[in-house]
Design a protein around this motif. Structure first.
Motif, short mmCIF file in Angstrom:
data_model
loop_
_atom_site.label_atom_id
_atom_site.label_comp_id
_atom_site.label_asym_id
_atom_site.label_seq_id
_atom_site.Cartn_x
_atom_site.Cartn_y
_atom_site.Cartn_z
N PHE A 11 0.83 -1.21 0.00
CA PHE A 11 0.00 0.00 0.00
C PHE A 11 0.87 1.26 0.00
O PHE A 11 0.82 2.08 -0.93
CB PHE A 11 -0.92 -0.07 1.22
N ILE A 12 1.69 1.42 1.00
CA ILE A 12 2.50 2.62 1.13
C ILE A 12 3.72 2.55 0.23
O ILE A 12 4.09 3.53 -0.43
CB ILE A 12 2.91 2.84 2.60
N GLY A 13 4.36 1.39 0.16
CA GLY A 13 5.58 1.24 -0.62
C GLY A 13 5.41 1.55 -2.09
O GLY A 13 6.30 2.14 -2.72
N SER A 14 4.27 1.18 -2.66
CA SER A 14 4.05 1.44 -4.09
C SER A 14 3.86 2.94 -4.35
O SER A 14 4.38 3.48 -5.33
CB SER A 14 2.85 0.64 -4.61
N HIS A 15 3.15 3.62 -3.46
CA HIS A 15 3.00 5.07 -3.59
C HIS A 15 4.35 5.77 -3.44
O HIS A 15 4.66 6.71 -4.17
CB HIS A 15 2.03 5.61 -2.53
N LEU A 16 5.14 5.31 -2.47
CA LEU A 16 6.45 5.92 -2.25
C LEU A 16 7.36 5.71 -3.46
O LEU A 16 8.05 6.65 -3.91
CB LEU A 16 7.10 5.32 -1.00
N SER A 17 7.36 4.50 -4.01
CA SER A 17 8.20 4.22 -5.17
C SER A 17 7.83 5.12 -6.35
O SER A 17 8.72 5.66 -7.04
CB SER A 17 8.07 2.74 -5.57
N GLU A 18 6.54 5.29 -6.57
CA GLU A 18 6.08 6.18 -7.66
C GLU A 18 6.57 7.61 -7.43
O GLU A 18 7.05 8.27 -8.37
CB GLU A 18 4.56 6.17 -7.74
#
Length: 320
Positions: A11-18
């Motif tokens: 959830f958070i990691g994918s937003h952060l990576s983007e």
């Protein structure tokens, strides 16, 4: 800069990576997908960045993979991977929480202590380290008395970071997340469950009387706090990361009923062990030192998540 993100498909990691890719960084993401109960959702989380020229992806069990090489190539490490959830952390499952939240953190710190390149490690902690709460604001100096095994493991992770900072100079900053919500939230989390139930006209269970309160943090605000922490020049510190509003569960239900145009079918059951009655973040330290300024109201953030949930569970003929 080269940035390593553990839990990058989450959830958070994918937003952060983007967000990091949009800022021009090279990002290497590592996550466990194959045996995850949320595999399809994790794969969906990565769709926007899988083909990005500056994104490297590794599907692996972090506890078994050799992390030394990955860490030594990184200027910054975001350690978001772990096992979340208060209610599942009791009993035999506690061993899994120790592995995912304590032993993995120590493994990453071992790799970090030998790195000459590392500028910052950001450790994702939780408001669960504070314990129950009575509605008063928690500052970073408030007593840390977890009331769940999950909270205990997150606090242990913080303390291990501090030990490695004091003994080996590992340059870490810890962020205590307060109830994060928004698009891509895991299916076992509150807003996701509530909105899915509303969309599909399914019954819903709430533990407690619904008057328990949470400090809700929109995921995009949280990402900004993480990026600010990456650029924070001091080390060995911890910050609360909360949202704009503290609201009861019953108020959240009413907001979802307005979004969906439906009345939720709710059954109230006794409170569950380890669930805090109230969480409320004092974010004055983050405002002052990280220049953190949450921008999304609860209504704005919930509207974004409702749009996501509607797309994820678009009613088909079989749902009527």
């Amino acid at each position: 800069m080269n940035i390593l993100v553990t839990g990058a498909a989450g959830f958070i990691g994918s937003h952060l990576s983007e967000a990091l890719l949009s800022l021009g960084y090279h990002v290497r993401g590592i996550d466990q997908i194959e045996h995850s109960p949320y595999r399809s959702i994790k794969e969906d989380n990565l769709k926007k960045i899988m083909g990005h020229p500056e994104f490297e992806w590794l599907a692996a069990d972090l506890l078994s993979v050799d992390l030394e090489g990955f860490v030594h190539e990184a200027d910054v490490v975001f350690h978001l991977a772990g096992l979340a959830g208060v209610r599942n952390s009791w009993g035999p499952s506690f061993a899994d929480y120790l592995q995912a939240n304590v032993l993995l953190t120590q493994k990453i710190l071992e790799a970090c202590k030998n790195s000459s390149k590392l500028k910052k490690l950001i450790y994702a902690s939780s408001s669960s380290v504070y314990g129950g709460g009575t509605g008063s604001y928690s500052t970073e100096n408030s007593p840390t008395r977890p009331i769940s095994p999950y909270g205990l493991t997150k606090l242990a992770g913080e303390q291990i970071c501090y030990i490695y900072y004091k003994q080996f100079g590992v340059p870490y900053t810890a962020l205590r997340y307060f109830t994060v919500y928004g698009p891509r939230q895991r299916p076992d989390m509150g807003f996701h469950k509530f909105m899915k139930a509303a969309l599909l006209s399914q019954p819903l269970t709430i533990y407690g009387n619904g008057e328990q309160k949470r400090d809700f943090t929109y995921v995009i605000d949280l990402i900004q706090a993480n990026i600010s922490a990456m650029n924070y020049s001091r080390h060995g510190s911890v910050f609360n990361v909360g949202g704009i509003e503290t609201t009861s569960v019953n108020d959240v239900v009413r907001k979802i009923e307005r979004l969906s145009g439906k009345k939720l079918q709710i059954t109230y059951l006794p409170e569950q062990p380890g669930d805090p009655f109230a969480t409320s973040a004092d974010i004055s330290r983050a405002r002052a030192e990280l220049r953190y300024s949450p921008a999304f109201s609860l209504d704005e953030g919930m509207a974004e998540q409702w749009s996501y949930i509607s797309g994820l569970y678009q009613p088909t003929k079989e749902h009527g």
